[in-house]
Write a protein that holds these residues in place. Structure first.
Motif, PDB file in Angstrom:
ATOM      1  N   LYS A  37      23.947   1.327 -33.415  1.00 26.36           N
ATOM      2  CA  LYS A  37      22.726   1.426 -33.668  1.00 26.36           C
ATOM      3  C   LYS A  37      21.794   2.381 -33.023  1.00 26.36           C
ATOM      4  O   LYS A  37      21.941   2.356 -31.996  1.00 26.36           O
ATOM      5  N   GLY A  38      20.756   3.077 -33.672  1.00 26.88           N
ATOM      6  CA  GLY A  38      19.748   3.935 -33.276  1.00 26.88           C
ATOM      7  C   GLY A  38      18.510   3.309 -33.061  1.00 26.88           C
ATOM      8  O   GLY A  38      18.271   2.035 -33.201  1.00 26.88           O
ATOM      9  N   ILE A  39      17.730   4.277 -32.593  1.00 30.41           N
ATOM     10  CA  ILE A  39      16.277   3.629 -32.185  1.00 30.41           C
ATOM     11  C   ILE A  39      15.235   4.846 -32.164  1.00 30.41           C
ATOM     12  O   ILE A  39      15.546   5.961 -32.163  1.00 30.41           O
ATOM     13  N   ARG A  40      14.102   4.514 -32.588  1.00 34.12           N
ATOM     14  CA  ARG A  40      12.950   5.335 -32.581  1.00 34.12           C
ATOM     15  C   ARG A  40      11.797   4.909 -31.747  1.00 34.12           C
ATOM     16  O   ARG A  40      11.081   4.060 -32.041  1.00 34.12           O
ATOM     17  N   GLU A  41      11.732   5.587 -30.657  1.00 35.45           N
ATOM     18  CA  GLU A  41      10.511   5.656 -29.821  1.00 35.45           C
ATOM     19  C   GLU A  41       9.653   6.976 -29.749  1.00 35.45           C
ATOM     20  O   GLU A  41       8.625   6.762 -29.119  1.00 35.45           O
ATOM     21  N   HIS A  42       9.763   7.898 -30.405  1.00 36.48           N
ATOM     22  CA  HIS A  42       8.864   9.029 -30.258  1.00 36.48           C
ATOM     23  C   HIS A  42       8.282   9.262 -31.740  1.00 36.48           C
ATOM     24  O   HIS A  42       8.872   8.793 -32.789  1.00 36.48           O
ATOM     25  N   GLY A  43       7.339   9.925 -31.673  1.00 38.06           N
ATOM     26  CA  GLY A  43       6.148  10.241 -33.031  1.00 38.06           C
ATOM     27  C   GLY A  43       6.367  11.535 -33.272  1.00 38.06           C
ATOM     28  O   GLY A  43       5.783  11.916 -34.489  1.00 38.06           O
ATOM     29  N   SER A  44       7.161  12.331 -32.684  1.00 39.67           N
ATOM     30  CA  SER A  44       7.456  13.937 -33.204  1.00 39.67           C
ATOM     31  C   SER A  44       8.957  13.873 -32.986  1.00 39.67           C
ATOM     32  O   SER A  44       9.784  13.257 -32.333  1.00 39.67           O
ATOM     33  N   ALA A  45       9.243  15.342 -33.398  1.00 38.18           N
ATOM     34  CA  ALA A  45      10.573  15.621 -33.240  1.00 38.18           C
ATOM     35  C   ALA A  45      11.326  15.695 -31.976  1.00 38.18           C
ATOM     36  O   ALA A  45      10.687  16.154 -31.179  1.00 38.18           O
ATOM     37  N   ILE A  46      12.659  15.273 -31.963  1.00 39.95           N
ATOM     38  CA  ILE A  46      13.262  15.261 -30.586  1.00 39.95           C
ATOM     39  C   ILE A  46      13.641  16.528 -29.927  1.00 39.95           C
ATOM     40  O   ILE A  46      14.080  17.548 -31.020  1.00 39.95           O
ATOM     41  N   SER A  47      13.305  17.024 -28.975  1.00 43.18           N
ATOM     42  CA  SER A  47      13.692  18.383 -28.466  1.00 43.18           C
ATOM     43  C   SER A  47      14.724  18.564 -27.434  1.00 43.18           C
ATOM     44  O   SER A  47      15.520  19.642 -27.600  1.00 43.18           O
ATOM     45  N   ASP A  48      15.127  17.436 -26.772  1.00 47.59           N
ATOM     46  CA  ASP A  48      16.199  17.644 -25.955  1.00 47.59           C
ATOM     47  C   ASP A  48      16.423  16.182 -25.475  1.00 47.59           C
ATOM     48  O   ASP A  48      15.635  15.161 -25.273  1.00 47.59           O
ATOM     49  N   ILE A  49      17.580  16.045 -25.036  1.00 47.96           N
ATOM     50  CA  ILE A  49      18.374  14.796 -24.658  1.00 47.96           C
ATOM     51  C   ILE A  49      19.146  14.950 -23.255  1.00 47.96           C
ATOM     52  O   ILE A  49      20.026  15.829 -23.325  1.00 47.96           O
ATOM     53  N   SER A  50      19.151  14.265 -22.190  1.00 47.09           N
ATOM     54  CA  SER A  50      19.862  14.476 -21.076  1.00 47.09           C
ATOM     55  C   SER A  50      20.288  13.087 -20.593  1.00 47.09           C
ATOM     56  O   SER A  50      19.672  12.170 -20.452  1.00 47.09           O
ATOM     57  N   CYS A  51      21.443  12.773 -19.967  1.00 53.39           N
ATOM     58  CA  CYS A  51      22.177  11.575 -19.707  1.00 53.39           C
ATOM     59  C   CYS A  51      22.747  11.618 -18.268  1.00 53.39           C
ATOM     60  O   CYS A  51      23.430  12.771 -18.091  1.00 53.39           O
ATOM     61  N   SER A  52      22.918  10.688 -17.679  1.00 48.48           N
ATOM     62  CA  SER A  52      23.451  10.441 -16.353  1.00 48.48           C
ATOM     63  C   SER A  52      24.395   9.135 -16.472  1.00 48.48           C
ATOM     64  O   SER A  52      24.589   8.463 -17.721  1.00 48.48           O
ATOM     65  N   GLU A  53      25.169   8.593 -15.565  1.00 48.72           N
ATOM     66  CA  GLU A  53      25.810   7.384 -15.863  1.00 48.72           C
ATOM     67  C   GLU A  53      24.779   6.190 -15.978  1.00 48.72           C
ATOM     68  O   GLU A  53      25.224   5.149 -16.363  1.00 48.72           O
ATOM     69  N   GLU A  54      23.684   6.308 -15.500  1.00 47.22           N
ATOM     70  CA  GLU A  54      22.922   5.111 -15.600  1.00 47.22           C
ATOM     71  C   GLU A  54      21.600   5.479 -16.294  1.00 47.22           C
ATOM     72  O   GLU A  54      21.061   4.307 -16.602  1.00 47.22           O
ATOM     73  N   TYR A  55      21.145   6.687 -16.449  1.00 46.25           N
ATOM     74  CA  TYR A  55      19.917   6.760 -17.187  1.00 46.25           C
ATOM     75  C   TYR A  55      20.318   7.904 -18.461  1.00 46.25           C
ATOM     76  O   TYR A  55      20.968   8.585 -18.379  1.00 46.25           O
ATOM     77  N   CYS A  56      19.288   7.471 -19.574  1.00 48.11           N
ATOM     78  CA  CYS A  56      19.006   8.555 -20.617  1.00 48.11           C
ATOM     79  C   CYS A  56      17.684   8.749 -20.763  1.00 48.11           C
ATOM     80  O   CYS A  56      16.969   8.005 -20.787  1.00 48.11           O
ATOM     81  N   GLY A 101      12.054  11.540 -34.932  1.00 50.03           N
ATOM     82  CA  GLY A 101      11.829  10.958 -33.531  1.00 50.03           C
ATOM     83  C   GLY A 101      12.554  10.128 -33.174  1.00 50.03           C
ATOM     84  O   GLY A 101      12.349   9.291 -32.259  1.00 50.03           O
ATOM     85  N   ALA A 102      13.820   9.907 -34.219  1.00 49.58           N
ATOM     86  CA  ALA A 102      14.627   8.749 -34.001  1.00 49.58           C
ATOM     87  C   ALA A 102      15.795   9.376 -32.828  1.00 49.58           C
ATOM     88  O   ALA A 102      16.134  10.686 -33.121  1.00 49.58           O
ATOM     89  N   MET A 103      16.538   8.567 -32.464  1.00 51.96           N
ATOM     90  CA  MET A 103      17.790   9.123 -31.728  1.00 51.96           C
ATOM     91  C   MET A 103      18.999   8.147 -32.175  1.00 51.96           C
ATOM     92  O   MET A 103      18.809   6.832 -32.709  1.00 51.96           O
ATOM     93  N   HIS A 104      20.230   8.719 -32.502  1.00 56.25           N
ATOM     94  CA  HIS A 104      21.200   7.890 -32.782  1.00 56.25           C
ATOM     95  C   HIS A 104      22.529   7.936 -31.977  1.00 56.25           C
ATOM     96  O   HIS A 104      22.862   8.841 -31.335  1.00 56.25           O
ATOM     97  N   THR A 105      23.144   6.770 -31.570  1.00 58.06           N
ATOM     98  CA  THR A 105      24.169   6.774 -30.693  1.00 58.06           C
ATOM     99  C   THR A 105      25.432   6.906 -31.549  1.00 58.06           C
ATOM    100  O   THR A 105      25.912   6.099 -32.520  1.00 58.06           O
ATOM    101  N   PHE A 106      26.643   7.381 -30.791  1.00 61.67           N
ATOM    102  CA  PHE A 106      27.789   7.278 -31.502  1.00 61.67           C
ATOM    103  C   PHE A 106      29.017   7.190 -30.387  1.00 61.67           C
ATOM    104  O   PHE A 106      28.752   7.312 -28.993  1.00 61.67           O
ATOM    105  N   LEU A 107      29.854   6.556 -30.735  1.00 63.26           N
ATOM    106  CA  LEU A 107      31.055   6.190 -30.095  1.00 63.26           C
ATOM    107  C   LEU A 107      32.197   6.994 -30.425  1.00 63.26           C
ATOM    108  O   LEU A 107      32.840   7.033 -31.773  1.00 63.26           O
TER     109      LEU A 107
END
Length: 383
Positions: free
Chosen positions: A200-219, A178-184
């Motif tokens: 630095k990454g972050i963990r906000e979910h209690g189960s496996a991440i299924s998908d991630i989508s981003c724009s210029e303002e939101y993730c 459920g964690a997400m990792h950011t990369f530059l």
């Protein structure tokens, strides 16, 4: 009646929140329309979609190795297509039917593939058990590998879900904890290779991440229990100076079934679920704008065509559909089904839009355990 109104020609209207709509059965549409081009009434409050697709333009793209049964199992960059097959990743050139298998040095278990175009470079991200790899866009050379360990440092985990932040050299990956990792990412000082820094990454979910989508303002991230989390990344400084996911807007409650795929566009995002539902949400508040009973089985992939403000969905019910995607919540009370096709004997696992070497726009779908990709040519809409 208050609650929902369904036009007989394929356009949907809804009034109170949440708005729940039921689409026509795709099999019935298939029997009723030879070309499966759904015409809609001309309403002045909505601009007609400029494109559609027709069964008359369907063609097959041959494969040597069939795609695996996993969600979002097709990605594209210009005329290149890539998909996963258990322990292999296949890159296909749609223009000349050339197929390339990534030359993995060790045995791997692939969980997904996704092209990431940063403008100055395009790479193919391959997620797998215990980490992910970045490859050249044609699959000829591995550029980077990053191992991912579980939070408790015991056993193994898998990586799934990749999101690229538009306009920045940053991307995110999710894992089974459920964690997400950011990369530059930047070009190496030598001018050859990549310099990829794990911030630095972050963990906000209690189960496996299924998908991630981003724009210029939101993730937006989603997981196997159906919850999603929205971050405001507009205030984050580039170059890793500020944590990309430090400003969380909200996280919704679990809905009881997996969210398989998401797409962000403008001020809204659409989430697809294993129940067959599509849900359109307001990015700033998390409010549900529209819910559509789009498929009779699990939706396996969503593809965004930002230029035309449309999305395509595929499902285990052998149906491909194309829907309008409003850019703002104010337009969310009107959702249009502009095209649908029943692809017989196909358990669809992925869909994408691409532009081939001749400038022709196409839509491509992959299917589990089949040796072809199905391709639809885009045609102008005369509505």
């Amino acid at each position: 009646k208050e609650g929902k109104t369904l036009s007989s020609k394929g356009r949907f209207f809804a009034r109170p929140n949440p708005r729940i709509l039921n689409s026509h059965r795709p099999q019935e549409i298939s029997n009723r329309f030879e070309a499966l081009q759904i015409s809609c009434q001309n309403h002045s409050s909505m601009s007609p979609c400029p494109v559609t697709y027709s069964r008359k333009h369907v063609m097959s793209h041959p494969l040597r190795v069939s795609p695996s049964l996993m969600s979002n199992n097709l990605t594209s960059n210009k005329s290149l297509l890539a998909y996963a097959r258990a322990e292999a990743v296949i890159v296909s050139n749609h223009g000349d039917n050339k197929l390339t298998s990534l030359p993995f040095s060790d045995k791997v278990q692939v969980k997904g593939v996704k092209y990431m175009d940063f403008g100055w470079i395009c790479v193919l991200a391959v997620t797998m058990v215990d980490g992910f790899q970045l490859w050249s866009r044609d699959g000829s050379r591995m550029l980077f590998f990053h191992p991912v360990r579980p939070a408790n440092d015991s056993g193994s985990c898998f990586v799934r879900g990749v999101g690229i932040v538009k306009g920045r050299n940053e991307f995110l990956v999710g894992d089974s904890s459920g964690a997400m990792h950011t990369f530059l990412m930047a070009q190496a000082s030598s001018g050859r290779g990549l310099n990829v820094k794990n911030t630095k990454g972050i963990r906000e979910h209690g189960s496996a991440i299924s998908d991630i989508s981003c724009s210029e303002e939101y993730c937006v991230s989603a997981d196997d229990r159906g919850s999603f989390c929205v971050f405001d990344i507009n205030s984050a400084e580039p170059s890793g100076g500020h944590n990309l996911m430090s400003k969380r807007l909200f996280i919704n409650a679990e809905v009881g079934f997996p969210c398989t795929s998401i797409a962000v566009h403008g001020e809204v995002f659409v989430a697809a679920f294993s129940s067959g539902h599509l849900r359109y949400y307001d990015l700033s508040t998390g409010d549900l704008c529209v819910e559509v009973a789009a498929h009779s089985r699990c939706i396996t992939a969503v593809a965004l065509n930002a230029d035309a403000s449309i999305i395509s969905t595929v499902s285990e019910d052998c149906v491909l559909s194309v829907w309008t995607l409003p850019e703002s919540p104010a337009d969310g009370d009107q959702v249009e089904l502009i095209f649908t096709d029943h692809v017989e004997d196909r358990q669809l696992t992925g869909v994408t839009f691409l532009v081939d070497g001749h400038g022709e726009r196409k839509m491509v779908a992959s299917s589990y355990d089949t040796d072809t990709l199905d391709v639809w040519n885009e045609v102008p809409s005369f509505r």
